[in-house]
Write an enzyme that holds these catalytic residues in place. Structure first.
Site, PDB file in Angstrom:
ATOM      1  N   ASP A 102       0.842  -1.222   0.117  1.00 54.28           N
ATOM      2  CA  ASP A 102       0.102  -0.203   0.041  1.00 54.28           C
ATOM      3  C   ASP A 102       0.842   1.202   0.169  1.00 54.28           C
ATOM      4  OD1 ASP A 102       0.931   0.020   2.606  1.00 54.28           O
ATOM      5  OD2 ASP A 102      -1.036  -0.121   3.578  1.00 54.28           O
ATOM      6  N   ASP A 103       2.105   1.153  -0.114  1.00 57.21           N
ATOM      7  CA  ASP A 103       3.026   2.461  -0.017  1.00 57.21           C
ATOM      8  C   ASP A 103       3.748   2.373  -1.531  1.00 57.21           C
ATOM      9  OD1 ASP A 103       4.893   0.069   0.040  1.00 57.21           O
ATOM     10  OD2 ASP A 103       5.952   1.068   1.845  1.00 57.21           O
ATOM     11  N   ASP A 184       6.791 -12.877   1.160  1.00 53.74           N
ATOM     12  CA  ASP A 184       7.478 -12.622  -0.120  1.00 53.74           C
ATOM     13  C   ASP A 184       8.602 -13.839  -0.481  1.00 53.74           C
ATOM     14  OD1 ASP A 184       9.079 -11.253   1.775  1.00 53.74           O
ATOM     15  OD2 ASP A 184       9.254  -9.701   0.622  1.00 53.74           O
ATOM     16  N   HIS A 208      10.811   0.857  -0.474  1.00 53.24           N
ATOM     17  CA  HIS A 208      11.173   1.824   0.270  1.00 53.24           C
ATOM     18  C   HIS A 208      12.488   1.440   0.912  1.00 53.24           C
ATOM     19  CE1 HIS A 208       8.437   0.290   3.683  1.00 53.24           C
ATOM     20  NE2 HIS A 208       9.575  -0.313   3.840  1.00 53.24           N
TER      21      HIS A 208
HETATM   22  N1  UDP Z   1       1.008  -4.397   6.552  1.00 52.05           N
HETATM   23  C1  UDP Z   1      -0.087  -5.142   7.288  1.00 52.05           C
HETATM   24  N2  UDP Z   1      -0.244  -5.286   8.347  1.00 52.05           N
HETATM   25  C2  UDP Z   1       0.593  -4.443   9.413  1.00 52.05           C
HETATM   26  C3  UDP Z   1       1.535  -3.727   8.903  1.00 52.05           C
HETATM   27  C4  UDP Z   1       1.862  -3.866   7.544  1.00 52.05           C
HETATM   28  O1  UDP Z   1      -0.913  -5.906   6.544  1.00 52.05           O
HETATM   29  O2  UDP Z   1       0.438  -4.511  10.675  1.00 52.05           O
HETATM   30  C5  UDP Z   1       1.148  -4.441   5.374  1.00 52.05           C
HETATM   31  C6  UDP Z   1       1.200  -2.997   4.757  1.00 52.05           C
HETATM   32  O3  UDP Z   1      -0.133  -2.536   4.638  1.00 52.05           O
HETATM   33  C7  UDP Z   1       2.090  -2.946   3.662  1.00 52.05           C
HETATM   34  C8  UDP Z   1       2.817  -4.099   3.722  1.00 52.05           C
HETATM   35  O4  UDP Z   1       2.425  -4.891   4.726  1.00 52.05           O
HETATM   36  O5  UDP Z   1       1.534  -3.285   2.390  1.00 52.05           O
HETATM   37  C9  UDP Z   1       4.424  -3.659   4.270  1.00 52.05           C
HETATM   38  O6  UDP Z   1       4.181  -2.994   5.497  1.00 52.05           O
HETATM   39  P1  UDP Z   1       5.476  -1.916   5.865  1.00 52.05           P
HETATM   40  O7  UDP Z   1       5.655  -1.044   4.585  1.00 52.05           O
HETATM   41  O8  UDP Z   1       4.992  -1.001   6.994  1.00 52.05           O
HETATM   42  O9  UDP Z   1       6.647  -2.960   6.272  1.00 52.05           O
HETATM   43  P2  UDP Z   1       7.846  -3.389   5.701  1.00 52.05           P
HETATM   44  O10 UDP Z   1       7.845  -3.279   4.018  1.00 52.05           O
HETATM   45  O11 UDP Z   1       8.884  -2.088   6.063  1.00 52.05           O
HETATM   46  O12 UDP Z   1       8.244  -4.630   6.178  1.00 52.05           O
END
Ligand code: UDP
Length: 267
Positions: A102-103, A184, A208
């Site tokens: 979602d980012d 993933d 990111h």
């Molecule tokens: N996400 C989720 N539950 C959570 C936190 C994140 O489903 O409690 C989802 C979030 O919407 C995004 C993905 O997991 O699509 C990755 O989240 P984030 O970017 O915060 O984490 P990172 O990529 O840094 O692990």
């Protein structure tokens, strides 16, 4: 269908896209997607979440799928959501299946430019690595080494490959628990180690985890996906659309740089 205004190649519009999200991100992360790239592919994109939300359901014409997955960042909750994304693909047969977080800003034109080089009738696993070495996993007493496409940059699967993944979908969370790796990585394990198809790496997907400040108005159009992270102040190097409160993710600025004729860009 809006998609056909983007490409002459009708086969590319036969695509199914899921965006993984969570209730606490609906306002700050899903809304900027709805306002930008979702509008170009509204029939093909669904959001996979963990709570009902009437506002988001209305804005997406009921393309919000509530799951029974946990609303936290634990491995099992995130694997549960990817399993639901795969189930959604199974219910919506398409030539291509893509996941985004979602980012992610998705540059739809560039995605199509990439996918048109591959035949969906063959097996394709397309995305971007976040680490250079292979991961290892022990599964059924055997060691496997594999690469994976990082979920935070998005990835795509061809129809032919997805058909081979189908038999693993109901077991996805179990496999992820058994090898003890995130969603993933677990998908990479299934595709590379169990099915035997290698990742095709496209460097124009971005998460990111990368420094995003090197992307600006001169090179946006070549990128498939972009991202941001508030906590580390990691953003595409483009001025926010109007004032920054109105465009904290910079998605409107990116979108209007790429597609200046969209309605949100005209006033
Ligand atoms: N996400 C989720 N539950 C959570 C936190 C994140 O489903 O409690 C989802 C979030 O919407 C995004 C993905 O997991 O699509 C990755 O989240 P984030 O970017 O915060 O984490 P990172 O990529 O840094 O692990």
């Amino acid at each position: 269908d809006q998609c056909q205004q983007l490409t002459q190649n009708k086969e590319l519009c036969n695509i199914s896209i899921t965006v993984k999200t969570t209730n606490s991100n609906h306002q700050k992360k899903v809304i900027p997607i709805i306002q930008t790239w979702f509008s170009q592919l509204a029939s093909q994109v669904y959001f996979i979440t963990d709570r009902e939300d009437r506002t988001i359901s209305r804005l997406t014409h009921n393309h919000l799928i509530d799951t029974k997955c946990g609303s936290n960042h634990y491995r099992e909750s995130l694997s549960c959501k990817l399993e639901e994304e795969l189930r959604h693909f199974g219910r919506n047969p398409s030539n291509w299946y893509c996941h985004f977080d979602d980012d992610n800003y998705l540059n739809v034109n560039r995605l199509f430019d990439v996918l048109k080089n591959y035949d969906f009738r063959n097996d394709w696993y397309i995305g971007k690595k976040s680490i250079n070495h292979k991961l290892s996993a022990i599964y059924k007493n055997k060691v496997h080494y594999f690469s994976f496409a990082t979920g935070g940059a998005g990835f795509c699967l061809s129809k032919s490959l997805f058909n081979k993944i189908s038999t693993y979908i109901e077991d996805f969370v179990n496999i992820s628990n058994s090898i003890g790796l995130p969603d993933d990585c677990s998908l990479g394990f299934i595709i590379e180690s169990l099915i035997g198809v290698n990742l095709t790496e496209i460097h124009d997907f971005h998460s990111h985890l990368e420094y995003l400040g090197s992307f600006n108005s001169n090179n946006l159009k070549n990128q498939v996906s972009l991202s941001y992270k508030f906590e580390t102040n990691n953003f595409v190097n483009i001025s926010a659309f109007k004032n920054s409160d109105e465009d904290p993710t910079k998605f409107k600025a990116i979108h209007c740089n790429l597609y200046s004729k969209q309605s949100i860009c005209l006033n």
